[in-house]
Write an enzyme that holds these catalytic residues in place. Structure first.
Site, short mmCIF file in Angstrom:
data_model
loop_
_atom_site.label_atom_id
_atom_site.label_comp_id
_atom_site.label_asym_id
_atom_site.label_seq_id
_atom_site.Cartn_x
_atom_site.Cartn_y
_atom_site.Cartn_z
CG ASP A 49 -2.10 0.92 1.09
OD1 ASP A 49 -2.38 1.40 -0.04
OD2 ASP A 49 -2.76 1.19 2.11
CG ASN A 69 -7.94 -1.97 -5.21
OD1 ASN A 69 -7.05 -2.81 -5.03
ND2 ASN A 69 -8.13 -0.99 -4.33
CD1 TRP A 70 -13.44 -4.88 -8.91
CD2 TRP A 70 -12.87 -4.10 -10.93
NE1 TRP A 70 -12.87 -5.92 -9.62
CE2 TRP A 70 -12.51 -5.46 -10.86
CE3 TRP A 70 -12.59 -3.39 -12.11
CZ2 TRP A 70 -11.91 -6.15 -11.92
CZ3 TRP A 70 -11.99 -4.06 -13.16
CH2 TRP A 70 -11.66 -5.42 -13.06
#
Ligand code: IPE
Ligand code: IPE
Ligand code: MG
Length: 252
Positions: free
Chosen positions: A19, A67-68
């Protein structure tokens, strides 16, 4: 530097929530996607270090089912980037004896066909390797994985091949995406966030969690060793009690 590690206590499976790419780029005045590209080296350096230290399984969280929710530009970039990353690195990684695996929803129509093909090819061409397993969690969500296992179990019960009275933790574990994968002893998350974000929910029940402020593109050998040393200082109890130390004078 690696002499700080206790070679007898190297985790067998390390999971990494990679991340901080976007923040790394924004801090330099770049688009977020520049941060993803900058994180590429960290992935392959970490694989090399894990081979050297004797880690048998490394799972990296590359794209979550959530994450879409990002912009179409960023999602498109991540799809193309992950494909190109495989094309550029998989032969070299496979030559080191690494077996590649992919976990996640691969039959999702939103994942471009060429990405699905590249993942399948990479699994195939490295299938005989045994030195180390590297798992890419791509379009992965821990809840979806458990729901998929529950659906399989329901289908087996409906077909009469599974007795519902026998369903236990092992029944679920055997129906996860990669049943042969051991639970991770250690999960590292970079960038200072302290949450799992749907990563390996079933498998992380007793994982040690190590959070580092280092942003993923800056994650290097030293940062990895720091995380491993922190892990090696932890006392894992699995619901039991601390074993009595021989010299602490207590009668526990
Ligand atoms: C991690 O970095 C990479 C992916 C989730 C694909 P981020 O893109 O989440 O970076 P930050 O958290 O916004 O800095
Ligand atoms: C988790 O990071 C997913 C990956 C690293 C692929 P995110 O950046 O998507 O997680 P949140 O949104 O901060 O929880
Ligand atoms: Mg993030």
């Amino acid at each position: 530097m690696a002499e700080r590690l206790d070679t007898a206590r190297i985790p067998r499976h390390v999971g990494i929530i990679m991340d901080g790419n976007g923040r790394w780029a924004n801090a330099r005045g770049f688009e977020r996607t520049v941060g993803h590209a900058a994180g590429e080296q960290s992935i392959f350096d970490t694989i090399d270090d894990c081979i050297e230290f004797g880690v048998e399984w490394l799972t990296v969280y590359a794209f979550s089912t959530e994450n879409w929710n990002r912009s179409a530009e960023e999602v498109d970039f991540l799809m193309a980037f992950n494909e190109s990353l495989l094309v550029r690195h998989r032969d070299a990684v496979a030559e080191k004896g690494v077996r590649l695996h992919f976990v996640g929803l691969s039959n999702d129509p939103r994942v471009p066909t060429n990405v699905v093909e590249r993942m399948a090819e990479s699994e195939r061409l490295s299938a005989d390797n045994t030195r180390m397993h590297v798992v890419f969690a791509f379009n992965y969500g821990g809840r979806a994985e458990i729901a998929d296992a529950a659906r399989t179990i329901a289908e087996e019960v409906a077909a009469g091949t599974l007795d519902p009275a026998t369903v236990d933790g092992a029944t679920i574990a055997d129906r996860l995406y990669l049943p042969e994968m051991p639970d991770p002893e250690l999960i590292i998350r970079t960038s200072g966030e302290q949450r799992l974000s749907n990563f390996l929910l079933w498998q992380s029940a007793y994982s040690e969690l190590v959070f580092t402020p280092v942003l993923w593109p800056d994650f290097d050998r030293r940062a990895l060793i720091d995380c491993l040393v922190e892990y090696q200082g932890r006392h894992r109890r699995f619901g039991g009690v601390e074993p009595a130390s021989a010299d602490d004078g207590s009668d526990q």
